[in-house]
Each structure stands twice: as structure tokens, then as C-alpha cells.
Design a protein around this motif. Sequence first.
Motif, PDB file in Angstrom:
ATOM      1  N   LYS A 258       0.909  -1.225  -0.184  1.00  0.00           N
ATOM      2  CA  LYS A 258       0.400   0.200   0.121  1.00  0.00           C
ATOM      3  C   LYS A 258       0.966   1.627   0.248  1.00  0.00           C
ATOM      4  CE  LYS A 258      -4.400  -2.147   2.463  1.00  0.00           C
ATOM      5  NZ  LYS A 258      -5.156  -1.827   3.372  1.00  0.00           N
ATOM      6  N   GLU A 259       1.725   1.734   0.620  1.00  0.00           N
ATOM      7  CA  GLU A 259       3.646   2.280   1.134  1.00  0.00           C
ATOM      8  C   GLU A 259       3.834   2.300  -0.751  1.00  0.00           C
ATOM      9  OE1 GLU A 259       4.851   2.585   4.815  1.00  0.00           O
ATOM     10  OE2 GLU A 259       3.255   2.536   6.035  1.00  0.00           O
ATOM     11  N   TYR A 260       3.959   1.403  -1.181  1.00  0.00           N
ATOM     12  CA  TYR A 260       5.572   1.762  -1.816  1.00  0.00           C
ATOM     13  C   TYR A 260       5.120   1.227  -3.314  1.00  0.00           C
ATOM     14  CZ  TYR A 260       7.554   2.777   2.508  1.00  0.00           C
ATOM     15  OH  TYR A 260       8.721   3.702   3.703  1.00  0.00           O
ATOM     16  N   GLY A 261       4.180   0.030  -3.139  1.00  0.00           N
ATOM     17  CA  GLY A 261       4.100   0.058  -4.356  1.00  0.00           C
ATOM     18  C   GLY A 261       4.232  -1.730  -4.522  1.00  0.00           C
ATOM     19  N   SER A 262       5.013  -2.148  -3.648  1.00  0.00           N
ATOM     20  CA  SER A 262       5.518  -3.503  -3.659  1.00  0.00           C
ATOM     21  C   SER A 262       6.840  -4.271  -2.402  1.00  0.00           C
ATOM     22  CB  SER A 262       5.783  -4.059  -5.343  1.00  0.00           C
ATOM     23  OG  SER A 262       7.256  -3.048  -5.913  1.00  0.00           O
ATOM     24  N   VAL A 263       7.070  -4.377  -2.678  1.00  0.00           N
ATOM     25  CA  VAL A 263       8.138  -4.984  -0.973  1.00  0.00           C
ATOM     26  C   VAL A 263       9.496  -4.455  -1.530  1.00  0.00           C
ATOM     27  CG1 VAL A 263       9.365  -7.128   0.134  1.00  0.00           C
ATOM     28  CG2 VAL A 263       6.551  -6.969  -0.316  1.00  0.00           C
ATOM     29  N   ARG A 264       9.869  -4.825  -3.167  1.00  0.00           N
ATOM     30  CA  ARG A 264      10.744  -4.439  -3.858  1.00  0.00           C
ATOM     31  C   ARG A 264      10.823  -3.001  -3.490  1.00  0.00           C
ATOM     32  NH1 ARG A 264      12.680  -7.949  -8.595  1.00  0.00           N
ATOM     33  NH2 ARG A 264      12.871  -9.107  -6.801  1.00  0.00           N
ATOM     34  N   ASP A 265      10.041  -2.263  -4.219  1.00  0.00           N
ATOM     35  CA  ASP A 265      10.327  -1.341  -4.511  1.00  0.00           C
ATOM     36  C   ASP A 265      10.179   0.147  -2.848  1.00  0.00           C
ATOM     37  OD1 ASP A 265      10.118  -0.611  -7.107  1.00  0.00           O
ATOM     38  OD2 ASP A 265       7.763  -0.678  -7.030  1.00  0.00           O
ATOM     39  N   ALA A 266      10.208  -1.122  -1.622  1.00  0.00           N
ATOM     40  CA  ALA A 266       9.984  -0.774  -0.141  1.00  0.00           C
ATOM     41  C   ALA A 266      11.117  -0.543  -0.311  1.00  0.00           C
ATOM     42  CB  ALA A 266       8.716  -1.323   0.730  1.00  0.00           C
ATOM     43  N   LEU A 267      11.990  -1.561   0.103  1.00  0.00           N
ATOM     44  CA  LEU A 267      13.642  -2.035   0.316  1.00  0.00           C
ATOM     45  C   LEU A 267      14.257   0.018   0.342  1.00  0.00           C
ATOM     46  CD1 LEU A 267      14.263  -5.470  -1.427  1.00  0.00           C
ATOM     47  CD2 LEU A 267      13.424  -5.387   1.037  1.00  0.00           C
ATOM     48  N   PRO A 268      14.406   0.225  -0.275  1.00  0.00           N
ATOM     49  CA  PRO A 268      15.112   1.698   0.092  1.00  0.00           C
ATOM     50  C   PRO A 268      15.078   1.926   0.510  1.00  0.00           C
ATOM     51  CG  PRO A 268      14.799   1.374  -2.819  1.00  0.00           C
ATOM     52  CD  PRO A 268      13.769   0.158  -2.085  1.00  0.00           C
ATOM     53  N   HIS A 269      13.945   2.510   0.558  1.00  0.00           N
ATOM     54  CA  HIS A 269      13.062   3.049   1.963  1.00  0.00           C
ATOM     55  C   HIS A 269      13.787   3.067   3.461  1.00  0.00           C
ATOM     56  CE1 HIS A 269      11.658   5.523  -0.865  1.00  0.00           C
ATOM     57  NE2 HIS A 269      10.524   4.661  -1.458  1.00  0.00           N
ATOM     58  N   LEU A 270      13.293   1.654   3.928  1.00  0.00           N
ATOM     59  CA  LEU A 270      13.182   0.352   4.265  1.00  0.00           C
ATOM     60  C   LEU A 270      15.169   0.580   5.399  1.00  0.00           C
ATOM     61  CD1 LEU A 270      11.381  -2.647   4.006  1.00  0.00           C
ATOM     62  CD2 LEU A 270      10.315  -0.515   5.553  1.00  0.00           C
ATOM     63  N   GLU A 271      15.800   0.147   3.566  1.00  0.00           N
ATOM     64  CA  GLU A 271      17.255   0.642   3.773  1.00  0.00           C
ATOM     65  C   GLU A 271      17.792   1.729   4.985  1.00  0.00           C
ATOM     66  OE1 GLU A 271      21.289  -1.012   1.553  1.00  0.00           O
ATOM     67  OE2 GLU A 271      19.423  -0.252   0.625  1.00  0.00           O
ATOM     68  N   ILE A 272      16.900   2.228   4.232  1.00  0.00           N
ATOM     69  CA  ILE A 272      17.869   3.924   4.551  1.00  0.00           C
ATOM     70  C   ILE A 272      17.654   3.734   6.410  1.00  0.00           C
ATOM     71  CG2 ILE A 272      17.033   6.818   4.574  1.00  0.00           C
ATOM     72  CD1 ILE A 272      16.682   6.601   1.514  1.00  0.00           C
ATOM     73  N   LYS A 273      16.232   3.804   7.022  1.00  0.00           N
ATOM     74  CA  LYS A 273      16.025   3.335   8.196  1.00  0.00           C
ATOM     75  C   LYS A 273      16.843   2.882   8.743  1.00  0.00           C
ATOM     76  CE  LYS A 273      11.411   4.942   6.812  1.00  0.00           C
ATOM     77  NZ  LYS A 273       9.458   4.578   7.013  1.00  0.00           N
ATOM     78  N   TYR A 274      17.172   1.115   8.508  1.00  0.00           N
ATOM     79  CA  TYR A 274      17.895   0.592   8.672  1.00  0.00           C
ATOM     80  C   TYR A 274      19.061   0.956   9.409  1.00  0.00           C
ATOM     81  CZ  TYR A 274      20.659  -3.985  10.101  1.00  0.00           C
ATOM     82  OH  TYR A 274      21.005  -5.009   9.781  1.00  0.00           O
ATOM     83  N   ASN A 275      19.416   1.683   8.771  1.00  0.00           N
ATOM     84  CA  ASN A 275      21.105   2.401   8.262  1.00  0.00           C
ATOM     85  C   ASN A 275      21.111   3.373   9.311  1.00  0.00           C
ATOM     86  OD1 ASN A 275      21.983   0.648   6.770  1.00  0.00           O
ATOM     87  ND2 ASN A 275      22.524   1.598   5.259  1.00  0.00           N
ATOM     88  N   HIS A 276      19.610   4.399   9.549  1.00  0.00           N
ATOM     89  CA  HIS A 276      20.027   5.098  10.434  1.00  0.00           C
ATOM     90  C   HIS A 276      19.836   4.960  11.440  1.00  0.00           C
ATOM     91  CE1 HIS A 276      19.119   9.723  11.322  1.00  0.00           C
ATOM     92  NE2 HIS A 276      17.964   8.537  12.509  1.00  0.00           N
ATOM     93  N   ARG A 277      19.015   3.816  12.298  1.00  0.00           N
ATOM     94  CA  ARG A 277      19.425   3.522  13.534  1.00  0.00           C
ATOM     95  C   ARG A 277      20.148   2.824  13.488  1.00  0.00           C
ATOM     96  NH1 ARG A 277      13.873   0.893  11.758  1.00  0.00           N
ATOM     97  NH2 ARG A 277      15.052  -0.494  11.832  1.00  0.00           N
ATOM     98  N   LYS A 278      20.759   2.246  12.897  1.00  0.00           N
ATOM     99  CA  LYS A 278      22.629   1.508  12.722  1.00  0.00           C
ATOM    100  C   LYS A 278      23.725   3.120  13.337  1.00  0.00           C
ATOM    101  CE  LYS A 278      23.969  -2.510  11.607  1.00  0.00           C
ATOM    102  NZ  LYS A 278      23.767  -3.242  10.946  1.00  0.00           N
TER     103      LYS A 278
END
Length: 282
Positions: A258-278
Motif C-alpha cells: 500500500k505504501e510503496y507499491g511492492s516489497v521490492r520498491d520498499a527496500l531502499p526506504h527500509l534500508e535508509i531507516k535501518y542504517n539510520h538506526r544503526k
Amino acid sequence: MSTSIVQIPFHSTSINAVMHEGKPFISLRHMCESLGIDIESQRKKLNDKAWATAVLITATGSDGKTYPMTMIDRRTMTMWLATIDVNRIKEESRELLINFQNEAADVLDQHFSGAVAQAFDPATLTRLDILRMAMESETRVHQLETKIEADAGKVAYVDEHVDPKDVTLFRTVCRNLQINESDLRKALIYRRWIYVSNTYIMGDYTVKEYAAHHNFQAYFKVCKYHNKKTGSVTNRETLKVTPEGVAAITRFVEKLTKEYGSVRDALPHLEIKYNHRKGIAA
């Protein structure tokens, strides 16, 4: 893990339904196709309604294949039908919609009239009441028949490494949701559901083993790897998904879609948040 679709006759069409968490859910796409209206516009409309419940359920169709389907519960179907303008749909579908809306109106009227004493009188049952009972009965029969058939063909495999719980291979979950296995695994890592617990070299390949973070251990089960070709159990471990995990992953995939269109399209956004937390710079 998927749920079989039950077809319930209703006026000039049929309703595709499944039992999910003890409640009947109806296929939104099939309803829209029967009425000749666009599913995407209706899905968006339901997403904005506080009274609407729509979930993504992996169901098995009559062709034996599994598909992720948007399903709505009976309560949502009743309210949703009342919002559709008869004059905005094709003429050949108007009679069916009117029949649907009349049944929905009967259900609402019965609820607000306070006719509790008549609840068990068969003469007062609406078509939707009968639909619900038929749906529940047909689904229970189908589930029992499926279980009997599956149990009859099983070859017992009993040793200390067999997990007694109903767990599903990660790749099976991905196949049922029609998602690339690597994409979903990355998404779960970025959201800190799972992590790489061990890495080693096997021949020309790098093998990774995974485990669940503490807050998500109810969703996954670490099992010993069973080699089907040799029949042996190795020291390797594989991460399987519990029934609760299948439901949670399905909701997670639906949210990303719903948010990004697909899981694959969501990965860059999730990775940015993941790296930010780390604390890793982009």
C-alpha cells in the motif's frame, strides 16, 4: 499456509468467501467484477473508511493455485454496498446491486430494531444470515475433508528434530504471497524482525542462517535442516514460520504494498531507516 475458497450462490451470481480467524471474509475483487465496478477505486475508498476491515489473505482457488486476495468481512460488505450509487454502474449489474443493498438494509434494520427475541426464529433470517451460516458450514466441511485427505497420505517421520508445531518454510510463504524470497528476507532484516545468526562456506557457496529478534520469536521457529534426498538431519538450521508469523508477514507485505507499491520498491526506504538506526551514514 492458505485457505480454500468457498463459493456461495447468491441471486444471479455467487460470493467467493473464506473463513479467516473464525470469521467469514468475502473476495472484494469477485464482488466488484460481479457488479461491474473497478476494484482499485473501491479498495481505495475502503482504506479511508473507519468502519471498513480489509485484509490480504492467501487463498486457494478452484484451480488449486494460491493467490493473495483482498477480502472484506460481512460487516464491511454490508456498509460498503450501501455506499455504491446504482446509477453509476452498468445497467446489467443494477438488479444484482439492488438485491445486495436490499439484503444489507434488512440486516441493518434488524440490528437497530432490537428484535433480539426473534434472533432464533428461522422466519426472520435474512438472506445474508443464511449466507453466513452456509459459508461457515461449507468451510468447516471442506477443512475437515482436506485434513482427512492429507492425513491419509502422510508417511510418518518421527525423530527428535521434527517440530510438532504447524510451521511453514520461508520459501513457501514467499511463493504463496508471490514475493521474491530475497526481497522479503531483506525487508524483515531491515525492520529488525530477523537477523543473520551464522555464516559459513559450503563448497562454492556462502550459506547464511537466520534467527528472530526477541520481540518476533513467536513468528519464527529455528529447525534442524532435513535433507529430503538422503533422509538425514544435518547440523544446518533453517528458519520456519509459525501460523502467527504467516498472518503477521501477510499484514506486513500488505502494508508495504500500500505504501510503496511492492516489497521490492520498499527496500531502499527500509534500508535508509535501518542504517539510520544503526548510525550508518547514507
